[in-house]
Design a protein around this motif. Structure first.
Motif, short mmCIF file in Angstrom:
data_model
loop_
_atom_site.label_atom_id
_atom_site.label_comp_id
_atom_site.label_asym_id
_atom_site.label_seq_id
_atom_site.Cartn_x
_atom_site.Cartn_y
_atom_site.Cartn_z
N LEU A 1 -12.24 -11.71 86.21
CA LEU A 1 -11.46 -12.90 86.84
C LEU A 1 -12.04 -14.03 85.90
CD1 LEU A 1 -12.99 -12.12 90.20
CD2 LEU A 1 -10.63 -12.38 89.79
N ARG A 2 -12.48 -13.83 84.68
CA ARG A 2 -13.12 -15.26 84.10
C ARG A 2 -11.71 -15.39 83.59
NH1 ARG A 2 -17.65 -12.96 80.70
NH2 ARG A 2 -16.53 -11.00 80.29
N SER A 3 -10.63 -15.46 83.92
CA SER A 3 -9.44 -15.60 82.75
C SER A 3 -8.33 -16.00 83.77
CB SER A 3 -8.85 -14.26 81.97
OG SER A 3 -8.32 -13.69 82.73
N ALA A 4 -8.76 -16.04 85.05
CA ALA A 4 -8.11 -17.04 86.49
C ALA A 4 -8.15 -18.88 85.42
CB ALA A 4 -8.53 -17.44 87.35
N LYS A 5 -7.02 -19.38 86.53
CA LYS A 5 -6.20 -20.98 86.26
C LYS A 5 -8.25 -21.57 86.46
CE LYS A 5 -2.10 -20.17 86.26
NZ LYS A 5 -1.39 -20.20 85.00
#
Length: 623
Positions: free
Chosen positions: A546-550
């Motif tokens: 989830l670290r690449s979420a907006k």
């Protein structure tokens, strides 16, 4: 003598009485003659009717049936039922479309072909359908009908409507038709459906039934908001259009089409939900794109626990309900095994009861050593603090913590945090009394029986959300809101207010705490600690993708072992959390239900997609 009497001359009394009696006799005879003429006239009319009836009957014509036809041919264009809207006033039900309406009429012979056939073929070309298909439909009409495809009225474009109206046909009109449900229908399971239910009509709406306001065949709300808000959604009359014809089904001159509808500025009422229709539709699209066969997504406003979106799969079409299938059930309010998201409750109880000290470590070697209890990591995690155990979702850490807590304390905190009780808005409503907004909400479960609270094996399984534990996605999302509100448990609304037809406020459902409790479920410090734990799940634990979420996100994953209907092992995949992490705007719970064992876990991906949809929407809303 009559003149003497009129002129007031002196006339003997006997003669005067005789003259009066003679006058009365003349009047009586005149009346008898008038009555006789009327009787002869009625007899003549009766003879004509009998003779005509015999004549038409000999030709197979039913005069009674034709007398009904002669009065009018009507079609309901709008049931008059109130509609359901999103928070911005966009309709979730009751879309008005331009529909092609056919009225059955006698087609007169015109040369070698029937009038109307050529025009019907023209209409078929405009609709892009095969002419024989439309001709068969028109020829089979007994009552007025709207042109449908796959059981749904076809919405005409402006260009199609103009071309058809230009034909100037008496029996074919473009009319505004109110379609109750869309295709696809957003929030289908939450909205519910209407249908006939004679038993409920007589039991729940007895007064209206006896007054004739409802019949046994009346369509009422049978599920979802249609059911719970039925008292407000009921209309005061239908809108119909009628084509007046004679017995030969020819239009009567000067009458043509007439629309009849209630003229009331206040009714029907409008039910204004807390949903965002655009977000709801986009979230459902993402569920479909990920191929979610069974599952649910609940999005709550972090400020007040209002339901922003509530999606359930498989897709449900309220226009065609098959109760033999399970797709009409709203999985967002149904309780299922939660797995490790329940570790949030166990951690809250441990921190509140101080059964562990900050920095204390627990040894995970892959198994507890009793009850056959193991960790998902068979090799073991080694030594972990409670925070690290939460981030890595270590079963052994939470089993050991639960042994210190005991079964009673674990259940006590679960209930205080809004589990094992319905959390949806419940309270007093005008003219209703105690009212539940959500239909079919389940309260969940911690233990199946009191005795299991003392069972060590049941205790460690319960601590990780297995055994008998059942939680609904709504409860799970609301648990996150509780942490964001520093231990205050709110009661999610899905309907904010009811308005009159002219948009004047009728009633507003207030934001409220769960039940009558005013105290916090847990202390603010405990809530803040758990929120930090959720941040670690994304930073270094099971939610690292989830670290690449907006948005920067935080949450907790969960996998529950279940048995599928076919008897094979399966899993429920969960993720709950909030975003953005530094300034929470939404709390979200994602469930993918009854996944065959060994299949990929899509819950984290779905959670990320949902949060990205919310982030894009928030960004677009900024000036």
């Amino acid at each position: 003598m009559d003149s003497d009497i009129r002129e007031g001359r002196n006339v003997p009394a006997e003669q005067r009485d005789e003259a009066v009696q003679l006058k009365k006799n003349r009047i009586f005879i005149a009346l008898l003659m008038i009555v006789g003429v009327l009787l002869l006239w009625n007899a003549r009319l009766f003879w004509i009717q009998v003779a005509a009836a015999r004549s038409f009957a000999g030709r197979g014509i039913d005069l009674v049936e034709n007398s009904v036809i002669q009065r009018e041919k009507g079609l309901v264009l709008d049931s008059g039922r109130g509609d359901i809207y999103d928070r911005d006033g966009l309709p979730l039900t009751g879309t008005t479309l331009q529909a092609l309406t056919f009225f059955p009429m006698k087609e007169e012979m015109d040369g070698e072909e029937r009038r109307g056939t050529k025009e019907t073929e023209q209409i078929a070309r405009i609709l892009n359908v095969a002419p024989p298909q439309l001709l068969a439909f028109v020829d089979g009409l007994k009552t007025p009908q709207v042109w449908k495809r796959d059981g749904r009225p076809v919405a005409l474009t402006d260009a199609q409507a103009q071309r058809i109206e230009a034909l100037g046909l008496t029996n074919v009109r473009v009319m505004p038709y109110k379609q109750r449900y869309g295709l696809p229908q957003a929030a289908g399971q939450l909205i519910g459906y209407i249908g006939q239910n004679p038993e409920r009509v007589t039991r729940q709406f007895t007064d209206q039934f006896h007054k004739g306001e409802l019949q046994l065949t009346s369509k009422i709300g049978n599920a979802g908001l249609e059911k719970t808000f039925e008292p407000w959604l009921q209309g005061i009359g239908v809108r119909t259009v009628a084509l007046f014809t004679d017995a030969a089904r020819r239009p009567l001159g000067g009458l043509d089409l007439r629309e009849v509808a209630p003229d009331n500025p206040y009714y029907p009422l409008k039910v204004i939900t807390t949903l965002d229709r655009t977000l709801q539709s986009r979230i459902e699209e993402r569920m479909d794109q990920l191929g979610i066969a069974q599952g649910a997504v609940v999005v709550l406003d972090a400020n007040n626990a209002d339901v922003t979106a509530m999606a359930s799969r498989p897709y449900f079409d309220p226009e065609h309900v098959d109760l033999r299938q399970e797709d009409w059930s709203n999985r967002a309010v149904k309780a299922v095994a939660p797995g490790s998201i329940f570790k949030t409750v166990t951690a809250a109880a441990a921190l509140e009861e101080h059964v562990t000290e900050p920095g204390e470590t627990f040894l995970c070697e892959g198994a507890l050593g009793q009850y056959g209890f193991t960790c998902w990591n068979k090799e073991g995690h080694g030594r972990l603090t409670l925070e690290e155990g939460f981030a890595q979702s270590c079963n052994i850490v939470f089993a050991k913590v639960a042994q210190r807590l005991g079964g009673d304390k674990l259940e006590q905190y679960a209930r205080k945090l809004g589990l094992e009780v319905p959390v949806g808005w419940t309270g007093e409503a005008p003219n209703i009394g105690i009212f539940h907004q959500l239909d079919g909400e389940e309260q969940g479960q911690i233990y199946h029986s009191e005795a299991l609270k003392k069972d060590g094996g049941a205790l460690v399984q319960t601590a990780i959300g297995q055994r008998d534990v059942l939680v609904s996605p709504l409860q799970a999302a609301n648990l996150v809101v509780t942490l964001l509100h520093q231990g205050k448990v709110l009661s999610p609304r899905v309907v904010e207010e009811i308005r009159f037809r002219n948009d004047r406020l009728y009633y507003k459902f207030p934001v409220q705490r769960l039940g009558t409790a005013k105290e916090r479920a847990i202390q603010p410090a405990t809530a803040r600690t758990l929120l930090d734990y959720m941040g670690e799940v994304v930073d270094s634990g099971t939610g690292r993708s989830l670290r690449s979420a907006k948005w920067e996100l935080a949450g907790k994953s969960g996998t529950a072992q279940v048995t599928l209907k076919n008897g094979r092992p399966g899993e429920n995949h969960w993720f709950i959390g909030f975003g953005p992490a530094d300034h929470p705007r939404y709390a979200v719970a994602v469930l993918i239900k009854d996944v065959p064992e060994g299949m990929p876990n899509k819950s984290v991906a779905l959670f990320k997609d949902v949060m990205n949809v919310l982030a894009v929407s928030e960004q677009a809303a900024k000036p």
